[in-house]
Design a protein around this motif. Structure first.
Motif, PDB file in Angstrom:
ATOM      1  N   ASP A   1       0.844  -1.250  -0.022  1.00  0.00           N
ATOM      2  CA  ASP A   1      -0.022   0.018   0.055  1.00  0.00           C
ATOM      3  C   ASP A   1       0.913   1.055  -0.246  1.00  0.00           C
ATOM      4  N   GLY A   2       2.112   1.011   0.132  1.00  0.00           N
ATOM      5  CA  GLY A   2       2.985   2.218  -0.063  1.00  0.00           C
ATOM      6  C   GLY A   2       3.254   3.011   1.310  1.00  0.00           C
ATOM      7  N   LYS A   3       2.665   2.406   2.187  1.00  0.00           N
ATOM      8  CA  LYS A   3       2.574   2.987   3.594  1.00  0.00           C
ATOM      9  C   LYS A   3       4.111   3.110   4.384  1.00  0.00           C
ATOM     10  N   TYR A   4       4.862   1.886   4.251  1.00  0.00           N
ATOM     11  CA  TYR A   4       5.992   1.544   5.040  1.00  0.00           C
ATOM     12  C   TYR A   4       6.863   1.178   4.076  1.00  0.00           C
ATOM     13  N   ALA A   5       8.294   1.442   4.605  1.00  0.00           N
ATOM     14  CA  ALA A   5       9.380   0.808   3.941  1.00  0.00           C
ATOM     15  C   ALA A   5      10.285   0.096   5.049  1.00  0.00           C
ATOM     16  N   PHE A   6      10.814  -1.147   4.785  1.00  0.00           N
ATOM     17  CA  PHE A   6      11.412  -1.826   5.724  1.00  0.00           C
ATOM     18  C   PHE A   6      13.041  -1.980   5.429  1.00  0.00           C
ATOM     19  N   VAL A   7      13.717  -2.247   6.500  1.00  0.00           N
ATOM     20  CA  VAL A   7      15.055  -2.598   6.505  1.00  0.00           C
ATOM     21  C   VAL A   7      15.409  -3.664   7.202  1.00  0.00           C
ATOM     22  N   GLY A   8      16.037  -4.710   6.973  1.00  0.00           N
ATOM     23  CA  GLY A   8      16.527  -5.944   7.659  1.00  0.00           C
ATOM     24  C   GLY A   8      17.971  -5.430   8.282  1.00  0.00           C
ATOM     25  N   LEU A   9      17.784  -5.491   9.653  1.00  0.00           N
ATOM     26  CA  LEU A   9      19.279  -5.157  10.244  1.00  0.00           C
ATOM     27  C   LEU A   9      20.064  -6.230  10.614  1.00  0.00           C
ATOM     28  N   HIS A  10      20.872  -6.992   9.891  1.00  0.00           N
ATOM     29  CA  HIS A  10      21.365  -8.137  10.164  1.00  0.00           C
ATOM     30  C   HIS A  10      22.209  -8.183  11.698  1.00  0.00           C
ATOM     31  N   VAL A  11      22.817  -7.072  12.007  1.00  0.00           N
ATOM     32  CA  VAL A  11      23.663  -7.356  13.215  1.00  0.00           C
ATOM     33  C   VAL A  11      22.708  -6.927  14.369  1.00  0.00           C
ATOM     34  N   ASP A  12      21.981  -6.112  14.284  1.00  0.00           N
ATOM     35  CA  ASP A  12      20.817  -5.551  15.321  1.00  0.00           C
ATOM     36  C   ASP A  12      19.784  -6.756  15.614  1.00  0.00           C
ATOM     37  N   ASN A  13      19.593  -7.587  14.774  1.00  0.00           N
ATOM     38  CA  ASN A  13      18.485  -8.389  15.112  1.00  0.00           C
ATOM     39  C   ASN A  13      17.133  -7.877  14.912  1.00  0.00           C
ATOM     40  N   GLN A  14      16.935  -6.640  14.136  1.00  0.00           N
ATOM     41  CA  GLN A  14      15.760  -6.088  14.205  1.00  0.00           C
ATOM     42  C   GLN A  14      15.436  -5.803  12.771  1.00  0.00           C
ATOM     43  N   LEU A  15      13.911  -5.306  12.419  1.00  0.00           N
ATOM     44  CA  LEU A  15      13.340  -4.843  11.447  1.00  0.00           C
ATOM     45  C   LEU A  15      13.170  -3.526  11.759  1.00  0.00           C
ATOM     46  N   ALA A  16      13.836  -2.655  10.610  1.00  0.00           N
ATOM     47  CA  ALA A  16      13.450  -1.121  10.980  1.00  0.00           C
ATOM     48  C   ALA A  16      12.274  -0.810   9.875  1.00  0.00           C
ATOM     49  N   VAL A  17      11.417   0.155  10.644  1.00  0.00           N
ATOM     50  CA  VAL A  17      10.320   0.448   9.872  1.00  0.00           C
ATOM     51  C   VAL A  17      10.372   1.918   9.523  1.00  0.00           C
ATOM     52  N   VAL A  18      10.157   2.511   8.410  1.00  0.00           N
ATOM     53  CA  VAL A  18      10.271   3.644   7.786  1.00  0.00           C
ATOM     54  C   VAL A  18       8.867   4.153   7.245  1.00  0.00           C
ATOM     55  N   ASP A  19       8.362   5.360   7.771  1.00  0.00           N
ATOM     56  CA  ASP A  19       7.188   6.013   7.085  1.00  0.00           C
ATOM     57  C   ASP A  19       7.622   6.639   5.805  1.00  0.00           C
ATOM     58  N   VAL A  20       6.912   6.165   4.761  1.00  0.00           N
ATOM     59  CA  VAL A  20       7.293   6.480   3.305  1.00  0.00           C
ATOM     60  C   VAL A  20       6.987   7.861   3.166  1.00  0.00           C
ATOM     61  N   GLU A  21       5.986   8.405   3.736  1.00  0.00           N
ATOM     62  CA  GLU A  21       5.416   9.889   3.453  1.00  0.00           C
ATOM     63  C   GLU A  21       6.380  10.694   4.155  1.00  0.00           C
ATOM     64  N   THR A  22       6.679  10.665   5.499  1.00  0.00           N
ATOM     65  CA  THR A  22       7.748  11.558   5.992  1.00  0.00           C
ATOM     66  C   THR A  22       9.231  11.028   5.881  1.00  0.00           C
ATOM     67  N   GLN A  23       9.474   9.838   5.404  1.00  0.00           N
ATOM     68  CA  GLN A  23      10.735   9.342   5.283  1.00  0.00           C
ATOM     69  C   GLN A  23      11.564   9.284   6.604  1.00  0.00           C
ATOM     70  N   GLU A  24      10.793   9.145   7.715  1.00  0.00           N
ATOM     71  CA  GLU A  24      11.550   8.998   9.143  1.00  0.00           C
ATOM     72  C   GLU A  24      11.157   7.436   9.579  1.00  0.00           C
ATOM     73  N   LEU A  25      12.350   7.215  10.420  1.00  0.00           N
ATOM     74  CA  LEU A  25      12.119   5.718  11.198  1.00  0.00           C
ATOM     75  C   LEU A  25      11.201   6.009  12.157  1.00  0.00           C
ATOM     76  N   VAL A  26      10.377   5.054  12.238  1.00  0.00           N
ATOM     77  CA  VAL A  26       9.150   5.100  13.135  1.00  0.00           C
ATOM     78  C   VAL A  26       8.935   3.946  14.101  1.00  0.00           C
ATOM     79  N   GLU A  27       9.716   2.779  13.831  1.00  0.00           N
ATOM     80  CA  GLU A  27       9.704   1.568  14.608  1.00  0.00           C
ATOM     81  C   GLU A  27      11.015   0.713  14.309  1.00  0.00           C
ATOM     82  N   LYS A  28      11.369  -0.074  15.427  1.00  0.00           N
ATOM     83  CA  LYS A  28      12.427  -1.368  15.348  1.00  0.00           C
ATOM     84  C   LYS A  28      11.560  -2.287  16.051  1.00  0.00           C
ATOM     85  N   ILE A  29      11.702  -3.437  15.359  1.00  0.00           N
ATOM     86  CA  ILE A  29      10.838  -4.508  15.769  1.00  0.00           C
ATOM     87  C   ILE A  29      11.888  -5.697  16.155  1.00  0.00           C
ATOM     88  N   ASP A  30      11.961  -6.050  17.090  1.00  0.00           N
ATOM     89  CA  ASP A  30      12.974  -7.245  17.520  1.00  0.00           C
ATOM     90  C   ASP A  30      12.619  -8.701  16.635  1.00  0.00           C
TER      91      ASP A  30
END
Length: 373
Positions: free
Chosen positions: A244-273
């Motif tokens: 739906d174009g709302k979120y971008a995701f980044v796999g963080l191989h070292v931090d063991n997390q999924l980073a969640v970025v708001d596409v509209e604001t281009q800001e990091l909004v969440e890190k999920i273990d």
């Protein structure tokens, strides 16, 4: 005489009534029988239609067997395979549905031996081979196009119309943007060791995970320049989007997390273990889940995927698959997820209705990238 005649006439009329009634009963019986037959035929047709409706769709899944120097073209659920022999090691790939081409990054077969966790971190160039991106026709399995790119090409991603091809060059901190209609190649500088990349659903930007600078580059495909860089976390290895174009995701191989970025604001909004050593992620097309493949390392492989609700951004299930879960793709009907298990040379098939593994398919040596037609 009159009485006799009337008596016989009455008998004749009565007999005729009985005959007509009998005929009527027979016709009614025939009509009912015909209607019943019609219902049986109709029911049979409907039954057949139901059977036809549940017949499994064919899915064409393509896997890069990196150390085999092959691509496996898998038809599922038949689980038959056709093999494409390559001219080097295939690190990653992507299928373009509109053109029915599979694009794959090729590194020289004996170059870049310094590998860690399934990813080369060397910056040397192998003079004996050519680093390139190559397109194969999924119908003929023949090579149809190729382009020389930068040092150590890692991932490739394509616009929906198949015209713009983007390659990350991990060895020289750039990406190559290829315009197939003009045959123009443009090099754009990004972060340190760019690895995974995906094009945004609106087709305007490409988001690149930079493994060594712990950030994500956003490149405008029209301007052909980096327009933003977002700090996301250590070991940024691959990007992805909700459809739906709302979120971008980044796999963080070292931090063991999924980073969640708001596409509209281009800001990091969440890190999920998530699990240990996450690599690729993919969102379902029905916007139910984003699923993360947890690879770990070759010495200590992980064997899970983290299934995350797109509504709550919380994990709903950790599911065990094969050793070294690395690449992932989801079918367009959101029915199945296909995951490469790098350290046991298999592909897991997960049913997204039951959230259970339903099959495990043997493939070539060191299966890496995966895509679907």
């Amino acid at each position: 005489m009159k009485t006799s005649f009337r008596w016989y006439a009455a008998i004749a009329v009565f007999t005729m009534v009985l005959l007509l009634a009998a005929c009527g009963d027979q016709k009614e019986s025939e009509v009912v029988e015909a209607e019943n037959m019609g219902e049986e035929i109709s029911g049979e047709t409907e039954s057949n239609q139901v059977v036809e409706d549940v017949v499994e769709e064919d899915y064409i899944v393509v896997v890069a067997n990196e150390k085999d120097e092959t691509l496996a073209v898998i038809k599922y659920p038949e689980q038959t395979q056709e093999i494409i022999e390559l001219e080097g090691q295939a690190h990653n790939l992507e299928v373009n549905v509109d053109t029915e081409l599979v694009w794959v990054t090729i590194n020289p077969p004996h170059g870049h031996d310094d590998e860690e966790d399934g990813h080369s971190h060397g910056h040397s160039h192998d003079e004996e081979g050519v680093e390139k991106v190559v397109a194969y026709d999924l119908n003929t399995l023949e090579k149809v196009e190729e382009y020389e790119v930068g040092n150590h090409p890692a991932h490739v991603t394509i616009t929906k119309d198949g015209n713009i091809v983007v390659v990350t060059n991990s060895g020289d901190d750039t990406i190559t943007i290829i315009n197939r209609s003009t045959e123009e190649l443009t090099t754009v500088a990004v972060g340190e060791y760019p690895h995974g990349a995906r094009i945004s659903p609106d087709q305007q930007f490409v988001y690149i995970a930079n493994m060594q600078s712990a950030d994500m580059s956003i490149v405008d495909l029209t301007l052909k320049e980096e327009v933003n860089r977002i700090d996301v976390g250590n070991g940024a290895v691959q990007t992805g989007f909700s459809h739906d174009g709302k979120y971008a995701f980044v796999g963080l191989h070292v931090d063991n997390q999924l980073a969640v970025v708001d596409v509209e604001t281009q800001e990091l909004v969440e890190k999920i273990d998530v699990g240990v050593g996450p690599v690729q992620m993919y969102a379902s097309y029905d916007d139910r889940y984003v699923i993360v493949a947890n690879q770990g390392s070759e010495e200590a492989p992980s064997d899970t995927i983290s299934i995350i609700s797109l509504e709550t951004l919380e994990i709903v299930k950790e599911l065990q698959v094969g050793q070294g879960a690395h690449g992932i793709v989801i079918s367009k009907d959101s029915r199945y997820a296909f995951i490469t298990n790098m350290f046991e040379d298999t592909v897991s098939v997960v049913d997204l209705d039951t959230l259970e593994e339903t099959a495990r398919i043997d493939v070539g040596y060191f299966p890496n990238g995966i895509s679907i037609n």
